[in-house]
Design an enzyme around this catalytic site. Structure first.
Site, short mmCIF file in Angstrom:
data_model
loop_
_atom_site.label_atom_id
_atom_site.label_comp_id
_atom_site.label_asym_id
_atom_site.label_seq_id
_atom_site.Cartn_x
_atom_site.Cartn_y
_atom_site.Cartn_z
N CYS A 65 0.83 -1.22 0.00
CA CYS A 65 0.00 0.00 0.00
C CYS A 65 0.87 1.26 0.00
O CYS A 65 1.53 1.57 1.00
CB CYS A 65 -0.91 -0.05 1.22
SG CYS A 65 -1.77 1.48 1.60
N CYS A 67 0.04 3.91 2.63
CA CYS A 67 0.47 3.46 3.97
C CYS A 67 1.91 3.88 4.22
O CYS A 67 2.27 4.27 5.33
CB CYS A 67 0.34 1.94 4.09
SG CYS A 67 -1.35 1.33 3.90
#
Length: 89
Positions: free
Chosen positions: A13, A16
């Site tokens: 991600c 993230c």
């Protein structure tokens, strides 16, 4: 009062990875006032399901009373700090 920030993330991600330095800086600056619990959704799907995490990153701040705040997407430091203060950190 114990305040926990659950960081739901995945290694793949991109957003993230953007969130990580913000959380690390907060953790250093607020030393010991709250706990960070990192939850890899690929490895801990049961926990992600329990908290109904559908998008990443998701940050959930909780205290002994339960969930105080939930953030979806990259969240700015000031918003996280406000929620931590509301939770009693």
């Amino acid at each position: 009062m114990t305040v926990t920030l659950k960081d739901f993330y995945a290694d793949w991600c991109g957003p993230c990875k953007t969130q990580d330095p913000i959380l690390e800086e907060l953790e250093d600056d607020w030393e010991g006032r709250f706990e960070v619990e990192k939850v890899n959704v690929d490895e801990e799907q049961d926990v992600a399901n329990e908290y109904q995490v559908r998008s990443l990153p998701t940050l959930i701040i909780e205290n002994e009373d339960g969930v105080v705040e939930r953030f979806v997407g990259v969240t700015q430091r000031e918003d996280i700090e406000d929620a931590l203060e509301s939770a009693g950190a």
